[in-house]
Write a protein that holds these residues in place. Structure first.
Motif, PDB file in Angstrom:
ATOM      1  N   TRP A  63      18.087 -22.768  20.121  1.00 48.04           N
ATOM      2  CA  TRP A  63      19.255 -23.619  19.730  1.00 48.04           C
ATOM      3  C   TRP A  63      19.055 -25.086  20.427  1.00 48.04           C
ATOM      4  N   PHE A  66      16.451 -27.026  19.314  1.00 51.41           N
ATOM      5  CA  PHE A  66      17.070 -27.669  17.780  1.00 51.41           C
ATOM      6  C   PHE A  66      17.675 -29.078  18.133  1.00 51.41           C
ATOM      7  N   SER A 585      17.409 -19.890  10.627  1.00 48.64           N
ATOM      8  CA  SER A 585      17.213 -19.363  11.894  1.00 48.64           C
ATOM      9  C   SER A 585      16.431 -18.266  11.657  1.00 48.64           C
ATOM     10  N   ARG A 610      14.772 -24.504  10.352  1.00 49.76           N
ATOM     11  CA  ARG A 610      15.542 -25.796  10.682  1.00 49.76           C
ATOM     12  C   ARG A 610      16.086 -25.533  12.236  1.00 49.76           C
ATOM     13  N   GLY A 611      16.730 -24.418  12.633  1.00 52.67           N
ATOM     14  CA  GLY A 611      17.185 -24.434  13.920  1.00 52.67           C
ATOM     15  C   GLY A 611      16.644 -23.430  14.608  1.00 52.67           C
ATOM     16  N   SER A 630       9.456 -27.494  11.512  1.00 56.96           N
ATOM     17  CA  SER A 630      10.838 -27.647  11.465  1.00 56.96           C
ATOM     18  C   SER A 630      10.890 -29.161  10.978  1.00 56.96           C
TER      19      SER A 630
END
Length: 740
Positions: A63, A66, A585, A610-611, A630
């Motif tokens: 995370w 990200f 996720s 994305r994350g 991503s």
């Protein structure tokens, strides 16, 4: 009861005399993943995957990577300047929530003595130490970026963020008047001495730690002054020049402490555990229990202390001692702290410094005939399914129109709706209220435990109840996260159900910036499934088998693993096989291990995440055929897509579920199989573009690092351009303007 009356009851409740299909019947009806012969991994294949003990990346550190990508967008000089400013603010907000929830959870597990190793092999204490180190580096990087690059770039464009000492004399007079007339009356200095205990510092509030001295006794005293959050974070002083509010307060502290000498004043900020814990089984009324817990949230234990780097050790020692934080949780940073306020700067009316204006258009299936009348969503859905892609397709003229039309239509008998998050002035809420007041049966599943939206959702629940809607709060122990709407309509040829199943919330505001997919359909099988699911959520039905849906916690994980296994069988039989998944996720170990099995068998796998991603791609002997990308940018990638080649007849599922334990085990989530090949092909084309080598994206390496591969194609801008081309083509075909 007449035959027609019986059909109405069936349509509203989802049950006829023969009852819902049992599991066997539905399994026979649905051939979602039928493969001959079916694939089942043998123990040796499973053991081959499990030999890689370090095959999972740590979710918390992933995370942070990200949020590093968000920071890299702020560093990207090719982006419009005010968009870079916004990404700086988003980085701050993201990190705040991470500490409030994830770091707080780690500390809670350590304190409770349940600190077991994560799937990554790290203990919570080891994860915490890496978080503190990595987060500190990122926060310093953000501060340096703001001071060294963004501020000078803003200044060059006539937007100046200055400190108080840099103000002109007339600007200082403006600040003095502002302080006297508006700020001073709301300030409350809190002294710390034997008669005044250390005050409670609310989470995320910005504060001044003030040291004053009594000139008669020479004794020094400590006081805390809270910077009022009701005022703008950056105070306009004329033109497009701004000064931090805490600078204005600091300059006028003498008015707060008359007769005392103000020696020092430093800003600081505390982040607290703000995750909710509600024991639903013991609560007679979940709403009341949650309201009580929201009051307790303000007093959660601290998990981070940010201080201005100029703060002296004496004051810092006092804060550390009184707040009960460790030195590892202290972050010394250049001022100004709390850059969330940069959202206000990003919102300045400077079109030349932002993304070009973009107006969503009505989906082509909802605007086939030029007319001044509003779109007839029901008529369009009867002709063919409508696969929506927000924000490119207008939410207002599709989903919002769907519910508003249902509320006003005298032929509509019932509306059933889930609400997880919505906006403050929601037309969705208004439509449901109008429907109830018009005598329609309205059922609303309100998830009042939606993190950080609990108070707003409680208000909507009360408003809906007062209007006569049937409001329920889902199932005990599960958050209702699925995005469903069903309209039951009495038509000349009988009762018909119309459904909308989406990947995003029913929120018109976020629909303009969140990328999401949604399906509006009159498909009978989907309508039947959705009706049964609403019965599960509002009553005591426990039917867990569906023909066209996968529903967590019962079948999403197993269904996806089955689909992955089916691709392995297709590959081994020489048929076309490929797996493409898109999610926010990817953490769930069972799904990841299934993807590893597919890769070891030679199936190409592409993940668009994305994350967080706990899967390691490109590991020899484990994940050589897996690619992880991503995409971050103008819009927030939010849709979830599960696409399978399926032997040459592709299938695609969309829905609300991310590949995380909470989604698959502790939430009600829904995936729907897209019923029409055109919709499947449309989703496939979107994935083709996302994975195109020319598309700007980050790629995940086997070691867990993300590397940006800049490309000439920016996904969001390309999709905007395609939408505009389609609108132009429709305009030319219609011989004039089309519905916007």
């Amino acid at each position: 009861m007449s035959v027609q009356d019986t059909s109405i009851v069936h349509a509203v409740t989802g049950s006829l005399d023969e009852g819902p299909l049992d599991g066997a019947a539905r399994a026979e009806q649905s051939d979602s993943f039928d493969v001959e012969p079916p694939y089942a991994p043998d123990p040796a294949e499973v053991a081959g995957v499990e030999e890689f003990e370090d095959r999972f990346l740590d979710r918390e550190l992933s995370w942070l990577h990200f949020n590093q990508r968000v920071l890299e967008l702020a560093e990207d000089e090719t982006l419009p300047l005010l968009e870079r400013v916004r990404f700086l603010a988003i980085f701050t907000s993201n990190l705040d929530e991470f500490f409030m929830v994830r770091v707080a959870g780690l500390k809670r597990r350590i304190a409770a003595g349940v600190a077991v190793r994560a799937a990554s092999g790290l203990l919570p204490r080891e994860v915490l130490e890496q978080i503190w180190r990595t987060a500190g580096q990122l926060m310093e990087r953000q501060a340096q970026l703001f001071a060294a690059e963004v501020q000078p770039a803003l200044r060059a464009e006539g937007i100046e963020l200055v400190r108080y000492d840099d103000l002109e004399r007339d600007e200082q007079k403006t600040c003095k008047r502002l302080f006297k007339d508006r700020v001073f009356p709301v300030l409350t200095p809190l002294a710390v001495d034997p008669a005044h205990p250390f005050p409670y510092i609310s989470g995320l509030s910005l504060n001044l730690a003030v040291v004053v001295r009594n000139p008669k006794t020479g004794k020094e005293h400590f006081a805390r002054v809270k910077v009022p959050p009701i005022f703008s974070r950056f105070v306009p002083v004329g033109g497009q020049r701004f000064v931090p509010l805490e600078d204005v307060i600091r300059e006028h502290l003498k008015r707060l402490f008359p007769g005392m000498e103000v020696l020092r004043a430093h800003t600081f900020r505390v982040t607290r555990n703000e995750d909710l814990e509600v024991e639903e089984d013991d609560a007679e009324n979940l709403l009341a229990a949650l309201e009580k817990e929201l009051l307790r949230r303000k007093f959660g234990p601290p998990v981070r202390l940010e201080v201005e780097e100029s703060m002296d050790d004496t004051v810092l020692d006092l804060l550390v001692s009184e707040l009960g934080v460790t030195r590892s949780e202290v972050f010394r940073l250049p001022g100004p702290l709390d850059l969330r306020g940069l959202h206000d700067i990003a919102d300045l009316p400077r079109d030349d410094l932002g993304f070009p204006a973009f107006v969503p258009s009505t989906h082509r299936h909802l605007a086939e005939v030029e007319s001044a009348s509003p779109v007839d969503v029901f008529k369009a859905a009867r002709r063919h399914d409508v696969l929506l892609h927000h924000p490119y397709d207008s939410f207002a003229t599709s989903v919002q129109r769907f519910l508003e039309q249902a509320a006003a239509d005298p032929h509509v008998l019932a509306i059933k709706q889930t609400l997880y998050r919505t906006s403050g002035d929601s037309p969705i809420i208004d439509a449901l209220v109008d429907a109830a007041e018009a005598g329609k049966q309205v059922l609303v599943i309100v998830e009042i435990k939606a993190r950080f939206d609990e108070q707003a959702n409680i208000r909507w629940a009360r408003k809906l109840e007062h209007a006569g809607c049937h409001v329920v709060y889902g199932l005990v122990g599960l958050k209702t996260h699925c995005k469903l709407s069903m309209v039951v309509r009495d038509e000349p040829d009988g009762i018909r159900r119309y459904t909308h199943i989406g990947t995003g919330n029913y929120n018109p505001k976020t629909a303009r910036t969140y990328e999401d997919l949604g399906l509006i359909t009159a498909d009978d099988a989907i309508g039947e499934d959705v009706a049964h699911l609403f019965n599960n959520l509002s009553g005591y039905s426990r039917n867990a088998s569906y023909a066209e849906l996968l529903v967590a916690p019962d079948s999403v994980r197993d269904g996806l693993v089955e689909a992955i296994h089916a691709e392995i069988a297709h590959h081994e039989a020489g048929r076309p096989a490929r797996i493409r998944l898109k999610a926010n996720s990817v953490v769930d170990e069972a799904v990841i291990d299934a993807l590893y099995l597919a890769s070891r068998a030679g199936v190409p796998v592409q993940l668009l995440v994305r994350g967080i991603c706990s899967l390691r791609p490109g590991v020899p002997g484990l994940s050589e055929t897996i690619e992880v990308r991503s995409v971050l940018g103008r819009f927030l990638e939010h849709s979830r897509v599960f696409w399978f080649e399926s032997g040459g007849e592709p299938q695609a599922w969309i829905g609300s579920a991310d590949l995380m334990h909470r989604n698959l085990d502790r939430r009600v989530e829904v995936l729907v199989r897209l019923p029409h090949p055109d919709s499947v092909a449309e989703v496939g084309a979107l994935l083709d573009l996302a994975f195109d080598a020319d598309t700007d994206a980050w790629a995940l390496g086997p070691d867990g690092t993300w590397t940006r591969h800049p490309g000439p194609v920016h996904l969001h801008e390309e999709l905007i351009a395609r939408q505009r081309r389609r609108r132009h083509e429709r305009r030319e075909a219609a011989g004039g303007a089309v519905t916007p």
